[in-house]
Scaffold this motif. Structure first.
Motif, PDB file in Angstrom:
ATOM      1  N   ARG A 168      42.824  37.450  41.780  1.00  0.00           N
ATOM      2  CA  ARG A 168      42.948  37.908  43.044  1.00  0.00           C
ATOM      3  C   ARG A 168      44.446  38.528  43.066  1.00  0.00           C
ATOM      4  O   ARG A 168      44.595  39.776  43.779  1.00  0.00           O
ATOM      5  N   ASP A 169      45.633  38.205  42.604  1.00  0.00           N
ATOM      6  CA  ASP A 169      46.754  38.982  42.279  1.00  0.00           C
ATOM      7  C   ASP A 169      46.254  40.477  41.708  1.00  0.00           C
ATOM      8  O   ASP A 169      46.867  41.501  42.302  1.00  0.00           O
ATOM      9  N   LYS A 170      45.563  40.425  40.638  1.00  0.00           N
ATOM     10  CA  LYS A 170      45.228  41.632  40.015  1.00  0.00           C
ATOM     11  C   LYS A 170      44.668  42.707  40.986  1.00  0.00           C
ATOM     12  O   LYS A 170      44.852  43.755  41.081  1.00  0.00           O
ATOM     13  N   LEU A 171      43.508  42.025  41.524  1.00  0.00           N
ATOM     14  CA  LEU A 171      42.974  42.902  42.606  1.00  0.00           C
ATOM     15  C   LEU A 171      43.849  43.381  43.610  1.00  0.00           C
ATOM     16  O   LEU A 171      43.729  44.657  44.012  1.00  0.00           O
ATOM     17  N   ASP A 172      44.564  42.519  44.414  1.00  0.00           N
ATOM     18  CA  ASP A 172      45.415  42.929  45.534  1.00  0.00           C
ATOM     19  C   ASP A 172      46.604  43.818  45.157  1.00  0.00           C
ATOM     20  O   ASP A 172      47.058  44.701  45.986  1.00  0.00           O
ATOM     21  N   SER A 173      46.915  43.690  43.805  1.00  0.00           N
ATOM     22  CA  SER A 173      48.086  44.533  43.483  1.00  0.00           C
ATOM     23  C   SER A 173      47.628  45.917  42.900  1.00  0.00           C
ATOM     24  O   SER A 173      48.558  47.052  42.835  1.00  0.00           O
ATOM     25  N   SER A 174      46.585  46.076  42.581  1.00  0.00           N
ATOM     26  CA  SER A 174      46.003  47.345  41.937  1.00  0.00           C
ATOM     27  C   SER A 174      44.970  48.066  42.798  1.00  0.00           C
ATOM     28  O   SER A 174      44.534  49.215  42.661  1.00  0.00           O
ATOM     29  N   ARG A 175      44.780  47.523  44.015  1.00  0.00           N
ATOM     30  CA  ARG A 175      43.977  48.464  45.176  1.00  0.00           C
ATOM     31  C   ARG A 175      44.577  49.576  45.408  1.00  0.00           C
ATOM     32  O   ARG A 175      45.804  49.486  45.471  1.00  0.00           O
ATOM     33  N   ALA A 176      43.838  50.795  45.709  1.00  0.00           N
ATOM     34  CA  ALA A 176      44.444  51.892  45.984  1.00  0.00           C
ATOM     35  C   ALA A 176      45.258  52.077  47.576  1.00  0.00           C
ATOM     36  O   ALA A 176      46.074  52.634  47.707  1.00  0.00           O
ATOM     37  N   THR A 177      44.489  51.250  48.183  1.00  0.00           N
ATOM     38  CA  THR A 177      45.393  51.326  49.646  1.00  0.00           C
ATOM     39  C   THR A 177      46.157  49.954  49.944  1.00  0.00           C
ATOM     40  O   THR A 177      45.658  48.893  49.658  1.00  0.00           O
ATOM     41  N   ASP A 178      47.339  50.020  50.432  1.00  0.00           N
ATOM     42  CA  ASP A 178      48.181  49.047  50.746  1.00  0.00           C
ATOM     43  C   ASP A 178      48.227  47.811  49.695  1.00  0.00           C
ATOM     44  O   ASP A 178      48.000  46.681  50.102  1.00  0.00           O
ATOM     45  N   PRO A 179      48.510  48.159  48.546  1.00  0.00           N
ATOM     46  CA  PRO A 179      48.624  47.103  47.380  1.00  0.00           C
ATOM     47  C   PRO A 179      49.539  46.183  47.650  1.00  0.00           C
ATOM     48  O   PRO A 179      50.897  46.500  48.338  1.00  0.00           O
TER      49      PRO A 179
END
Length: 231
Positions: free
Chosen positions: A186-197
């Motif tokens: 989840r950290d990886k997904l949330d930190s790498s998303r394009a919008t509001d990481p």
């Protein structure tokens, strides 16, 4: 973190505290306790994304279809409880306090939260809640950077991966190793998303809660808040 009591201290008349950080860092527990201490309200923005995710799963929508997810998000009526003693959420009139913490929602929430239109919609709701309250503690992953960039105090809570996994597995009665792997995902997904990481705001104060009790963290944040608002 262990529990306990927090000594009564002078509270500011008006304040917005932004608390960001990864899962298991202590955001929810600390934010709720701090809100109670300053006689304010508490907003769990992550629960809002979870409530929308619950609605998306109930509708059987494809998690890879941003248009379908956005349509459901915009049509879902959220009821947001901000009492730090008993925060609650409902989606379309259904209490979702329990199901939004379940494994199905947990596994899907990062995908839903990554949809730009969903974030835009929920951020607008979050800003409205903040504007209506004199004292509010808001926790999430983009509070200091996006939702409340003008907050009186911006804090980024963190902790070691092991400590975070132990706390979360204790809450959910899950295997520590599996929990640590899921938090990393989840950290990886949330930190790498394009919008509001997920990221630490440049002016946020980092607080490592590893080895700290709840009381110690709350007292530290309260001291930081009082120093900010008394200037």
């Amino acid at each position: 973190m262990s529990g306990g009591t927090v000594a009564l201290e002078v509270r500011p008349e008006r304040c917005v505290v932004a608390v960001d950080g990864p899962s298991g860092s202590g955001k929810s527990t600390v934010s709720r306790r701090l809100a109670t201490t300053v006689d304010g309200v508490y907003l769990d923005t992550g629960a809002m994304y979870r409530a929308v995710t619950w609605a998306v799963l109930q509708a059987g929508a494809d998690l890879t279809d941003p248009d379908a997810i956005t349509k459901i998000a915009l049509e879902t009526e959220l009821s947001i409880g901000t009492d730090p003693q008993a925060p609650h959420f409902a989606a379309n009139g259904t209490n979702v306090d329990a199901p939004i913490r379940g494994p199905e929602v947990t596994a899907a929430v990062s995908a839903v939260a990554a949809v730009p239109a969903v974030r835009k919609h929920l951020v607008a709701l979050q800003k409205a809640v903040i504007a209506a309250q004199p004292r509010i503690i808001v926790e999430g992953r983009d509070i200091a950077t996006v939702v409340a960039p003008d907050a009186d105090l911006k804090v980024y809570l963190t902790a070691s991966a092991t400590a975070r996994a132990q706390r979360r597995s204790a809450e959910d009665a899950t295997d520590v190793t599996a929990t640590e792997a899921d938090l990393a995902r989840r950290d990886k997904l949330d930190s790498s998303r394009a919008t509001d990481p997920l990221r630490q705001a440049s002016d946020a104060i980092e607080v490592d809660t590893t080895g700290m009790s709840i009381d110690e963290v709350v007292q530290h944040l309260l001291a930081l808040l009082n120093s900010k608002v008394s200037k």
